[in-house]
Design a protein around this motif. Structure first.
Motif, PDB file in Angstrom:
ATOM      1  N   VAL A 189       2.169  32.831   0.874  1.00  0.00           N
ATOM      2  CA  VAL A 189       2.118  32.108   2.138  1.00  0.00           C
ATOM      3  C   VAL A 189       3.296  30.669   2.452  1.00  0.00           C
ATOM      4  O   VAL A 189       2.992  29.830   1.534  1.00  0.00           O
ATOM      5  N   GLY A 190       4.251  30.360   3.200  1.00  0.00           N
ATOM      6  CA  GLY A 190       5.118  29.124   3.408  1.00  0.00           C
ATOM      7  C   GLY A 190       3.986  28.804   4.897  1.00  0.00           C
ATOM      8  O   GLY A 190       2.783  29.049   5.236  1.00  0.00           O
ATOM      9  N   VAL A 191       4.404  26.990   4.694  1.00  0.00           N
ATOM     10  CA  VAL A 191       3.278  26.382   5.021  1.00  0.00           C
ATOM     11  C   VAL A 191       3.071  26.728   6.605  1.00  0.00           C
ATOM     12  O   VAL A 191       1.720  26.675   7.366  1.00  0.00           O
ATOM     13  N   SER A 192       4.576  26.758   7.483  1.00  0.00           N
ATOM     14  CA  SER A 192       4.152  26.754   9.109  1.00  0.00           C
ATOM     15  C   SER A 192       3.458  28.748   9.090  1.00  0.00           C
ATOM     16  O   SER A 192       2.449  28.669  10.183  1.00  0.00           O
ATOM     17  N   GLU A 193       4.031  29.300   8.168  1.00  0.00           N
ATOM     18  CA  GLU A 193       3.159  30.613   8.490  1.00  0.00           C
ATOM     19  C   GLU A 193       1.815  31.193   7.900  1.00  0.00           C
ATOM     20  O   GLU A 193       1.498  31.841   9.264  1.00  0.00           O
ATOM     21  N   GLY A 194       1.427  30.227   7.109  1.00  0.00           N
ATOM     22  CA  GLY A 194       0.254  30.172   7.080  1.00  0.00           C
ATOM     23  C   GLY A 194      -0.416  29.653   8.197  1.00  0.00           C
ATOM     24  O   GLY A 194      -2.073  29.849   8.401  1.00  0.00           O
ATOM     25  N   ILE A 195      -0.144  28.175   8.617  1.00  0.00           N
ATOM     26  CA  ILE A 195      -0.848  27.991   9.287  1.00  0.00           C
ATOM     27  C   ILE A 195      -1.312  28.928  10.958  1.00  0.00           C
ATOM     28  O   ILE A 195      -2.316  29.248  11.274  1.00  0.00           O
ATOM     29  N   LYS A 196      -0.272  29.576  11.177  1.00  0.00           N
ATOM     30  CA  LYS A 196      -0.037  30.674  11.991  1.00  0.00           C
ATOM     31  C   LYS A 196      -1.027  31.512  12.109  1.00  0.00           C
ATOM     32  O   LYS A 196      -1.959  32.349  12.689  1.00  0.00           O
ATOM     33  N   LEU A 197      -0.829  31.964  10.450  1.00  0.00           N
ATOM     34  CA  LEU A 197      -1.834  32.994  10.320  1.00  0.00           C
ATOM     35  C   LEU A 197      -3.653  32.532   9.941  1.00  0.00           C
ATOM     36  O   LEU A 197      -4.439  33.411  10.614  1.00  0.00           O
ATOM     37  N   ALA A 198      -3.452  31.131   9.686  1.00  0.00           N
ATOM     38  CA  ALA A 198      -5.127  30.580   9.291  1.00  0.00           C
ATOM     39  C   ALA A 198      -5.659  30.241  10.915  1.00  0.00           C
ATOM     40  O   ALA A 198      -6.694  31.076  10.771  1.00  0.00           O
ATOM     41  N   LEU A 199      -4.683  30.216  12.196  1.00  0.00           N
ATOM     42  CA  LEU A 199      -5.136  29.712  13.241  1.00  0.00           C
ATOM     43  C   LEU A 199      -5.498  31.280  13.950  1.00  0.00           C
ATOM     44  O   LEU A 199      -7.068  31.065  14.913  1.00  0.00           O
ATOM     45  N   LYS A 200      -5.004  32.713  13.507  1.00  0.00           N
ATOM     46  CA  LYS A 200      -5.271  33.438  14.374  1.00  0.00           C
ATOM     47  C   LYS A 200      -6.458  34.308  13.603  1.00  0.00           C
ATOM     48  O   LYS A 200      -7.320  34.328  13.781  1.00  0.00           O
TER      49      LYS A 200
END
Length: 192
Positions: free
Chosen positions: A177-188
């Motif tokens: 996973v990329g950084v920005s997408e990973g942050i979104k997924l992690a926050l969810k």
């Protein structure tokens, strides 16, 4: 003032070494972790340094890695922790060990270092939380942690999540996973 020394190792007398830089010998105090990794006498050596000027002394401290020097600088910023105590901590524990102790808030590991009592260890853990554990702990988290995962972890900690929460959310993410997408997924993941 003096950020790095590159010269010949002229003498080793723990915890001090003498580095000859084009005819000028610099006495440098080093943690034992750096001392054990020094080359033999007469061999070329490069040390990152931190220069401390006090009323009664001018002392040069040397480190084999940037992470060690940064940990030293974080330690001496803490009230009541001087350069000698910081050197003692770095001699007794690796930077990764310090980061793990800070992340886990484990005072028992710091108390094993000579000169560090329970109260000092607790103060170190409190003051270093979010400074050493977040940066270095992400890198020390193991070979499985990619640069993207380290960046995601750091972002989550910066947003106020604990290291444990952030690490747990990373486990649920796809490895590539990329950084920005990973942050979104992690926050969810953390919002559940």
């Amino acid at each position: 003032m003096i950020g790095r020394l590159n010269g010949t190792l002229a003498d080793k007398n723990p915890p001090q070494v003498l580095v000859d830089c084009h005819g000028v010998g610099y006495e440098v105090d080093v943690p034992m972790s750096t001392f054990y990794n020094l080359p033999g006498l007469g061999e070329p050596v490069t040390l990152l340094t931190h220069f401390v000027v006090r009323e009664d002394a001018q002392v040069l401290f040397g480190f084999g890695s940037a992470a060690e020097r940064e940990a030293f600088r974080q330690l001496i910023r803490i009230s009541g922790v001087g350069p000698r105590t910081a050197l003692s901590v770095l001699s007794g524990m690796s930077v990764a060990d310090i980061a793990q102790a800070v992340t886990a808030q484990d005072a028992s590991r710091l108390v094993k270092v000579p000169g560090i009592g329970k109260k000092t260890a607790e103060r170190l853990l409190l003051e270093l939380k979010g400074k050493i554990g977040a940066d270095i702990g992400a890198a020390a988290g193991g070979a499985a942690a990619t640069d993207a995962q380290a960046d995601i972890l750091q972002a989550l900690v910066a947003l106020g999540y604990s290291d444990k929460e952030a690490q747990a959310s990373l486990k649920a993410l796809p490895k590539d996973v990329g950084v920005s997408e990973g942050i979104k997924l992690a926050l969810k993941q953390l919002a559940r």
